[in-house]
Design a protein around this motif. Structure first.
Motif, PDB file in Angstrom:
ATOM      1  N   SER A   1       0.726  -1.217   0.104  1.00  0.00           N
ATOM      2  CA  SER A   1       0.086  -0.056   0.102  1.00  0.00           C
ATOM      3  C   SER A   1       0.917   1.448  -0.070  1.00  0.00           C
ATOM      4  O   SER A   1       2.074   1.123   0.335  1.00  0.00           O
ATOM      5  N   PRO A   2       0.198   2.334  -0.423  1.00  0.00           N
ATOM      6  CA  PRO A   2       1.184   3.822  -0.373  1.00  0.00           C
ATOM      7  C   PRO A   2       1.619   3.970   0.995  1.00  0.00           C
ATOM      8  O   PRO A   2       0.853   4.014   1.931  1.00  0.00           O
ATOM      9  N   GLY A   3       2.829   4.334   0.932  1.00  0.00           N
ATOM     10  CA  GLY A   3       3.370   4.885   2.453  1.00  0.00           C
ATOM     11  C   GLY A   3       3.904   3.585   3.312  1.00  0.00           C
ATOM     12  O   GLY A   3       4.280   3.729   4.316  1.00  0.00           O
TER      13      GLY A   3
ATOM     14  N   PHE B   1       4.613   1.026   8.267  1.00  0.00           N
ATOM     15  CA  PHE B   1       4.863   2.253   7.201  1.00  0.00           C
ATOM     16  C   PHE B   1       6.086   2.961   7.682  1.00  0.00           C
ATOM     17  O   PHE B   1       6.913   2.888   8.531  1.00  0.00           O
TER      18      PHE B   1
ATOM     19  N   PRO C   1       0.741   5.745   9.458  1.00  0.00           N
ATOM     20  CA  PRO C   1      -0.231   5.347   8.179  1.00  0.00           C
ATOM     21  C   PRO C   1      -1.099   6.960   7.890  1.00  0.00           C
ATOM     22  O   PRO C   1      -0.962   7.586   8.870  1.00  0.00           O
ATOM     23  N   PRO C   2      -1.782   6.801   6.778  1.00  0.00           N
ATOM     24  CA  PRO C   2      -2.559   7.974   6.647  1.00  0.00           C
ATOM     25  C   PRO C   2      -3.560   8.393   7.529  1.00  0.00           C
ATOM     26  O   PRO C   2      -3.816   9.534   7.700  1.00  0.00           O
ATOM     27  N   HIS C   3      -4.157   7.438   8.198  1.00  0.00           N
ATOM     28  CA  HIS C   3      -5.142   7.853   9.305  1.00  0.00           C
ATOM     29  C   HIS C   3      -4.893   6.787  10.575  1.00  0.00           C
ATOM     30  O   HIS C   3      -4.516   5.610  10.395  1.00  0.00           O
TER      31      HIS C   3
ATOM     32  N   MET D   1      -0.578  13.568  14.129  1.00  0.00           N
ATOM     33  CA  MET D   1      -1.675  13.026  13.145  1.00  0.00           C
ATOM     34  C   MET D   1      -3.181  13.496  13.599  1.00  0.00           C
ATOM     35  O   MET D   1      -3.970  13.807  12.893  1.00  0.00           O
TER      36      MET D   1
ATOM     37  N   GLY E   1      -4.271  16.713  12.432  1.00  0.00           N
ATOM     38  CA  GLY E   1      -4.273  16.900  11.092  1.00  0.00           C
ATOM     39  C   GLY E   1      -2.910  17.202  10.293  1.00  0.00           C
ATOM     40  O   GLY E   1      -3.048  17.657   9.250  1.00  0.00           O
ATOM     41  N   GLU E   2      -1.663  16.949  10.956  1.00  0.00           N
ATOM     42  CA  GLU E   2      -0.658  17.586  10.520  1.00  0.00           C
ATOM     43  C   GLU E   2       0.260  16.191  10.025  1.00  0.00           C
ATOM     44  O   GLU E   2       0.002  15.027  10.417  1.00  0.00           O
ATOM     45  N   GLU E   3       1.219  16.298   9.293  1.00  0.00           N
ATOM     46  CA  GLU E   3       2.348  15.367   8.850  1.00  0.00           C
ATOM     47  C   GLU E   3       3.080  14.820   9.864  1.00  0.00           C
ATOM     48  O   GLU E   3       3.885  15.802  10.419  1.00  0.00           O
TER      49      GLU E   3
END
Length: 391
Positions: free
Chosen positions: A45-47, A66, A70-72, A204, A207-209
């Motif tokens: 998967s991406p990331g 990862f 993870p994105p979420h 996270m 909402g930040e990287e």
């Protein structure tokens, strides 16, 4: 009854220490092996940095790691921290029960340094805290420069070893080297790894990287812990083997144990990676040589059997003065209500029965009497050894 309950408290705390310690070291071994077994070429998967397929207990597992996060954030996130925290807490509790409450017997040796119990305890606690601060400073100084960092950490542990052998009894010095390393490992989790992961989670949620540097530092400290596990395990069981601390330069034995354990751990890690033997085989002969040197250094040196013969009456006078306060059917020492390990030394028959044990513990390794509380001299040990050799 108070001594009996104290023994039960010691046993239960030691049991708990073993349980949580196995859990902590087990997770360390597992996750380092997992990291090294990740397949980075398989479709992912991406990331995702890498994946691994595993089988255990009749089940199949598909694990993804990862690169950063993870994105979420998942609703349920399992934290591996309490194993480390409780291992240190139970270990320090054992240090208190065994060595602080009985400092005169287990921690202090008047032949090494005259200390009051409170002074020995202050030195113990201060050295553990200062040791962590110095180690953390070394890590921040060198960053990801592995070789100078490893050398500096090794020298720091050697410095602590020399300090402990100049201050505490042989038994106390070795257990403190183990506590010193164990404190570094536990504080790595408490002060660096978990706080870094918490910052990533907080970023996270905002909402930040998440910043990759926290994961990078956490991985570095986790790898340090992994390489220190085998040496610290040996240090923690060292009180059962007084020949380790009997060497006049016990710090050298510590150095050899560190080299042996860390290099053997390196070999296992490289096997997990799947590297060819040619890349890490160099570590095996060095580890083996260090172990052989440790065995040679701790080998008993046979004292010359020169001197007048020792009579039965003289040897009983020696044991009466130095041994039977603990090793009697009804001990008079405040720490014992029964003879340790059921070893009694009141009669000639007792001395013959436990001949080899006395020779090792009292004559060669000088581990007994505990903390040399009775000030047994080298001449008295030699006399005891001559009688034992003749019988």
């Amino acid at each position: 009854m108070d001594v009996f309950l104290g023994e039960w408290g010691n046993l239960l705390l030691r049991w708990a220490h073993l349980i949580v310690g196995i859990g902590w070291i087990g997770t360390s071994f597992y996750f380092i092996a997992l990291d090294y077994s990740l397949n980075q070429k398989e479709r992912k998967s991406p990331g995702v940095f890498g994946t691994a397929w595993q089988v255990h207990g009749g089940g199949f597992y598909h694990v993804e790691k990862f690169t950063v996060a993870p994105p979420h954030l998942p609703p349920h996130l399992h934290w591996f921290k309490w194993e480390a925290y409780l291992t240190w807490v139970t270990g320090f509790g054992l240090l208190i029960i065994q060595y602080y409450f009985h400092a005169s017997a287990y921690l202090i040796d008047p032949a090494v340094m005259e200390l009051d119990p409170w002074q020995a305890i202050v030195i113990s606690i201060a050295s553990l805290l200062v040791g962590w601060a110095l180690y953390d400073g070394i890590c921040r100084l060198w960053g990801d420069r592995t070789v100078p960092l490893a050398i500096s950490a090794f020298l720091l542990i050697m410095l602590a070893s020399v300090l402990y052998t100049r201050v505490f009894s042989g038994r106390g010095s070795f257990i403190h080297v183990g506590a010193f390393i164990g404190t570094i490992m536990a504080f790595n989790v408490f002060m660096v790894i978990i706080p870094g992961q918490r910052k990533m989670v907080a970023q996270m949620l905002a909402g930040e990287e998440p910043e990759a540097k926290y994961g990078k530092v956490a991985k570095q400290r986790s790898l340090h812990n992994n390489y220190l596990t085998l040496p610290v395990l040996l240090m923690m069981v060292s009180p059962h083997y007084p020949f380790l601390s009997a060497h006049p330069h016990a710090w050298m034995v510590v150095a050899l144990i560190l080299l042996t354990g860390a290099l053997f751990r390196h070999i296992l890690n490289q096997i997990d990676i799947g590297e060819p033997w040619e890349k890490y085989g160099w570590a095996a002969p060095i580890a083996a040589f260090a172990l052989i040197c440790a065995i040679f250094a701790t080998a008993p040196r046979q004292a010359a059997d020169s001197g007048p013969a020792v009579s039965d009456g003289e040897v009983l006078a020696l044991t009466s003065k130095h041994c039977i306060s603990c090793h009697a059917r009804k001990p008079t020492h405040e720490s014992f209500k029964e003879p340790p390990k059921n070893v009694t030394l009141e009669t000639l028959a007792d001395l013959r029965r436990f001949n080899q044990l006395i020779m090792i513990q009292a004559v060669r390794n000088k581990a007994m009497p505990l903390g040399n509380q009775t000030n047994m001299t080298d001449e008295e040990r030699a006399q005891l050894g001559r009688w034992l050799s003749a019988h």
